[in-house]
Design a protein around this motif. Structure first.
Motif, short mmCIF file in Angstrom:
data_model
loop_
_atom_site.label_atom_id
_atom_site.label_comp_id
_atom_site.label_asym_id
_atom_site.label_seq_id
_atom_site.Cartn_x
_atom_site.Cartn_y
_atom_site.Cartn_z
N ARG A 112 0.83 -1.20 0.00
CA ARG A 112 0.00 0.00 0.00
C ARG A 112 0.87 1.26 0.00
O ARG A 112 1.89 1.32 0.68
N LEU A 113 0.50 2.23 -0.81
CA LEU A 113 1.14 3.54 -0.97
C LEU A 113 2.44 3.48 -1.76
O LEU A 113 3.12 4.51 -1.92
N LYS A 114 2.79 2.33 -2.29
CA LYS A 114 3.96 2.22 -3.15
C LYS A 114 3.69 2.94 -4.47
O LYS A 114 2.67 2.71 -5.13
N VAL A 115 4.61 3.84 -4.88
CA VAL A 115 4.48 4.52 -6.17
C VAL A 115 5.02 3.58 -7.24
O VAL A 115 6.23 3.27 -7.26
N ILE A 116 4.16 3.11 -8.11
CA ILE A 116 4.55 2.12 -9.13
C ILE A 116 5.13 2.81 -10.35
O ILE A 116 6.13 2.38 -10.92
N LEU A 117 4.50 3.89 -10.79
CA LEU A 117 5.00 4.70 -11.90
C LEU A 117 4.95 6.16 -11.49
O LEU A 117 4.04 6.59 -10.78
N ARG A 118 5.93 6.92 -11.96
CA ARG A 118 5.92 8.36 -11.71
C ARG A 118 5.77 9.11 -13.02
O ARG A 118 6.33 8.72 -14.05
N ARG A 119 5.03 10.19 -12.96
CA ARG A 119 4.85 11.04 -14.13
C ARG A 119 6.22 11.55 -14.60
O ARG A 119 7.03 12.03 -13.80
N GLY A 120 6.46 11.39 -15.90
CA GLY A 120 7.73 11.82 -16.47
C GLY A 120 8.75 10.72 -16.60
O GLY A 120 9.80 10.91 -17.23
N ASP A 121 8.46 9.54 -16.00
CA ASP A 121 9.37 8.40 -16.16
C ASP A 121 9.39 7.95 -17.62
O ASP A 121 8.45 8.21 -18.38
N GLU A 122 10.47 7.25 -17.99
CA GLU A 122 10.53 6.66 -19.32
C GLU A 122 9.40 5.65 -19.49
O GLU A 122 8.85 5.15 -18.48
N PRO A 123 9.01 5.36 -20.72
CA PRO A 123 7.93 4.37 -20.92
C PRO A 123 8.21 3.10 -20.13
O PRO A 123 9.36 2.63 -20.09
#
Length: 646
Positions: free
Chosen positions: A41-52
């Motif tokens: 829970r609350l783990k950031v899986i993808l961040r905006r601006g990351d590579e595809p």
């Protein structure tokens, strides 16, 4: 990440849209390359601006939030996705950096499909790729229109007539060699030409000019022979002026509907370059057998309420046969409206005749019969109760009482006839037999002013039903005056829209925190959803409010939504999604009601999601999400938070 049994993955993907459209080999290729991942829970899986991302993420259990952050770091939620949903597809297909932050709201177990495998499957299967790239509106439209997977089928496909109605264009059935005569020709000459060509009509036109009229066998019998007129009479004096037209690309269904609306049996066919042919009911009969126009004419011939009510079973058979062959909800509602309007008009005529025959005389003032609610919006299905009223012209005080008494008695007769025909009485008493809904023009104007001045719960309910009115019979000028009264009143009492919006937001679509469908928990409707109350009503209510705001006169929900987009109250994407969501849910409702009727049960609005396939259930969820977006828009437009709770 770790290894896990292959078959459970295959079973899960095989039921998850859009993997269910893959071939067996494609599904095996996807399943055999799946990896599994766990996110607390609350783990950031993808961040905006990351590579595809390196994978397409498919949620096996748990949920994730999709969000963005503004310049101040404020998190703006965009979406919440749960079991069976996916994320990362847009970045993979477009080769762009991640557009959103994706965070585990609960513990998440996800299936990870490697990017290379996903892109290969998308390149080799157009249907699979379109699911990720098309808009919500496009996906719902595809599900609604797919002929290979009927939605909750209520009957087997019909034969002959129904296939022609839906599949044959006017150009396929029309007579191309149109018989024409000049307006100065005699009816004798016209009849001889018709006899020689063995046709039942002749178009009247100047050489090289547009059609002025049409003469049919019926016209010759009724307007010439029956009147004892000579055969030397010019056709211009016996013709039907301004003949109805239809385009060559229209369907036979549309031709029959146009004939039924205007009480004609012939239509001139145009193709953009002038007259292309002529089509008659007889042309369609030759190709497909009997037509629904026969039922309409039987309704017109009915001499009593009993005779009209006896046609109910045949009318329902025709409606069911049409629905079996088409998913065009708009056409179905047009037919149902036409049938119901015709029945109501006939009952009004019978009631007027009865009033005269019993010594009550004729109405002493102009009046208009008002269809309200779904009938006023032209959105009735086969299961609907009455919502109607009367408006009449103001008269001098001594005469006013007599006019009101006459119309109140008359309204009671029509309402009773409608009940016997098959329309249940309105439990809220919104009927012309109720004195509160049978008022003079000034009486209605005062009532509208009172509603606007005091936007209480009951007043909001009554106003909502009334504002959907249209004049079904009588003096349309009275209805126009009433519509102008509403427009002026709303313009002066803008706060009324806020109260309408606040009330509309009390009815939310049935989606839980994890976007699962929330169904009835107990009772006879357990495990079902009231699709009218929870899905359609929020769209209808919001469209009404915004239409009042945009000063629109139309009452149909789809027309209102289109007008609201033009007025800038809805963006194009939301309008498209709402239109398709409305049509999809209406189709579900119609299919369900016809199925109940075929099983001998009373039609209702409670649909069972378990009877749908996975894709249909997903589209239902997406439809409810579109409603959520609409309600968010409504709350913002009218600042409903400013109304204090009491």
């Amino acid at each position: 990440m770790g290894e896990f049994p292959f078959q459970p993955v295959l079973d899960f993907l095989g039921q998850a849209p859009p993997f269910e459209v893959l071939t067996r080999d494609e599904l095996i290729r996807a399943g055999s390359n799946i990896e599994i991942a766990y996110y607390p829970r609350l783990k950031v899986i993808l961040r905006r601006g990351d590579e595809p991302p390196a994978h397409l993420y498919i949620i096996k259990s748990g949920s994730v939030s999709i969000s963005i952050s503004d310049e101040d770091g404020t998190v703006i939620p965009v979406d919440l996705r749960g079991e069976g949903d996916y994320f990362g597809a847009a970045s993979l297909l477009e080769g762009k950096k991640a557009l959103f932050d994706v965070t585990a709201e609960q513990e998440v177990i996800a299936y990870l499909l490697p990017a290379g495998v996903f892109l290969e499957l998308a390149a080799g299967n157009a249907r699979f790729k379109r699911f990720f790239t098309d808009s919500l509106a496009h996906n719902i439209r595809a599900v609604r229109g797919a002929p290979s997977a009927p939605l909750m089928p209520c009957a087997k496909a019909g034969q002959g007539l129904e296939a022609y109605l839906m599949g044959q264009q006017v150009a396929d059935l029309m007579t191309r060699q149109v018989l024409v005569c000049p307006p100065g020709a005699s009816v004798r000459e016209a009849a001889q030409l018709m006899s020689q060509r063995r046709v039942g009509s002749i178009v009247v036109a100047q050489p090289g000019g547009a059609a002025l009229g049409i003469i049919t066998d019926t016209d010759l019998r009724n307007r010439v022979l029956a009147q004892g007129l000579t055969g030397e009479l010019e056709v211009r004096k016996a013709m039907t002026k301004g003949p109805r037209t239809i385009h060559a690309t229209a369907f036979a269904f549309d031709a029959l509907l146009e004939m039924g609306r205007h009480g004609v049996r012939h239509l001139l066919v145009e193709n953009g370059n002038g007259l292309a042919g002529i089509i008659s009911e007889h042309d369609i009969q030759l190709a497909a057998g009997a037509t629904p126009l026969g039922v309409m004419r039987d309704m017109d011939k009915a001499a009593s309420v009993e005779e009209l009510a006896a046609l109910g079973a045949e009318i329902r058979r025709v409606m069911k046969a049409l629905l079996d062959q088409t998913r065009s909800v708009t056409r179905m509602m047009e037919w149902i409206t036409e049938m119901n309007d015709r029945a109501t008009g006939k009952l009004i005529s019978l009631a007027e005749a009865e009033m005269t025959a019993t010594g009550r005389g004729e109405p002493a003032a102009a009046y208009a019969w008002l269809a309200m609610g779904s009938e006023g919006r032209r959105e009735q299905t086969i299961s609907t109760d009455q919502d109607n009223g009367l408006v009449y012209a103001d008269a001098a005080p001594p005469e006013q009482a007599r006019v009101k008494a006459w119309l109140h008695e008359f309204g009671g007769k029509v309402v009773a006839g409608l009940e016997r025909y098959g329309f249940p009485l309105c439990t809220g008493g919104i009927m012309a037999s109720n004195e509160q809904w049978c008022l003079s023009l000034s009486g209605w104007q005062g009532q509208v002013a009172a509603w606007l001045e005091n936007p209480s719960g009951e007043n909001l309910l009554k106003a909502g039903v009334f504002f959907d009115f249209r004049a079904l019979h009588g003096d349309p000028g009275l209805a126009r005056d009433l519509r102008q009264t509403i427009k002026r009143g709303v313009g002066e009492k803008r706060h009324f829209l806020r109260f309408l919006a606040k009330r509309a937001l009390d009815n939310r679509p049935p989606l839980g925190l994890l976007r699962q469908l929330v169904m009835e928990k107990q009772g006879e409707h357990a495990a079902t959803i009231n699709i009218k109350l929870k899905g359609l009503a929020p769209i209808v209510d919001a469209a009404r409010i915004m239409a009042l705001d945009a000063d629109l006169s139309v009452t149909n929900t789809l027309d209102r939504l289109a007008g609201c987009q033009e007025a800038g109250l809805l963006d194009a994407a939301l309008h498209a999604d709402l239109r398709e969501a409305y049509l999809f849910m209406t189709l579900l409702r119609m299919q369900h009601q016809f199925k109940k009727q075929a099983e001998g049960d009373k039609p209702d609005n409670f649909i069972a999601p378990e009877l749908m396939n996975n894709l249909e259930r997903k589209m239902l969820k997406e439809s409810f999400r579109a409603v959520n977006r609409l309600q968010d828009r409504l709350a913002w437009l009218y600042q409903t938070h400013l109304i204090l709770e009491t």
